[in-house]
Design an enzyme around this catalytic site. Sequence first.
Site, PDB file in Angstrom:
ATOM      1  N   HIS A  98       0.892  -1.153  -0.113  1.00  0.00           N
ATOM      2  CA  HIS A  98       0.022   0.157   0.039  1.00  0.00           C
ATOM      3  C   HIS A  98       1.033   1.244   0.257  1.00  0.00           C
ATOM      4  O   HIS A  98       1.940   1.381   0.522  1.00  0.00           O
ATOM      5  CB  HIS A  98      -0.879   0.013   1.300  1.00  0.00           C
ATOM      6  CG  HIS A  98      -0.396  -0.246   2.565  1.00  0.00           C
ATOM      7  ND1 HIS A  98      -0.061  -1.305   2.743  1.00  0.00           N
ATOM      8  CD2 HIS A  98       0.026   0.493   3.393  1.00  0.00           C
ATOM      9  CE1 HIS A  98       0.496  -1.523   4.060  1.00  0.00           C
ATOM     10  NE2 HIS A  98       0.704  -0.182   4.604  1.00  0.00           N
ATOM     11  N   HIS A 100       1.048   5.072   0.732  1.00  0.00           N
ATOM     12  CA  HIS A 100       0.192   6.186   1.703  1.00  0.00           C
ATOM     13  C   HIS A 100       0.147   7.571   0.940  1.00  0.00           C
ATOM     14  O   HIS A 100       1.107   7.939   0.491  1.00  0.00           O
ATOM     15  CB  HIS A 100       0.890   6.469   3.032  1.00  0.00           C
ATOM     16  CG  HIS A 100       0.947   5.196   4.050  1.00  0.00           C
ATOM     17  ND1 HIS A 100       0.046   5.265   4.918  1.00  0.00           N
ATOM     18  CD2 HIS A 100       1.609   4.087   4.121  1.00  0.00           C
ATOM     19  CE1 HIS A 100       0.176   4.227   5.998  1.00  0.00           C
ATOM     20  NE2 HIS A 100       0.977   3.571   5.264  1.00  0.00           N
TER      21      HIS A 100
END
Length: 134
Positions: A98, A100
């Site tokens: 992921h 951010h």
Amino acid sequence: MSDCIFCRIVAGEIPSKRVYADDAAVAFLDLAPFKAGHTLVVPRTHVSDALADAGVLASIAPAVVATGRLLTEKLGASGMNVLSNVGADAGQSVFHLHVHLVPRYADDPGMGALLTPAASDDLDAVHARITATA
Ligand code: AMP
Ligand code: ZN
């Protein structure tokens, strides 16, 4: 992976506040935002982190850019931290890649401590370790 929380979010089995999606990636608000609009961009394909698979990382670049621009436009952010933690020692807590996106606003020190330069006197030593061929 059925036991991966982000796979389950991608599949719609766990609710999320989705802000963007394309064929390769899904973007949704972080449950514990550093700043207003803190968003995670995750690939639809499960890989553990940003260094696990160059192809998967590259595939989510359009979504990272589109989502970052969306947050900037909609929230009036004046900057953005774009980062991905790899490994527990780097602060990774969910082991599905992921990125951010943390919108930043004027006069807001926020995550500044994270970005404070470390001592520069060991630059040569670090450079040597990275470039050593043996
Ligand atoms: P990291 O520490 O870099 O692995 O980041 C994981 C992030 O996922 C943290 O910022 C958490 O707040 C966030 N997070 C964990 N579970 C959820 C969830 N169900 N929905 C949205 N964000 C989540
Ligand atoms: Zn996953």
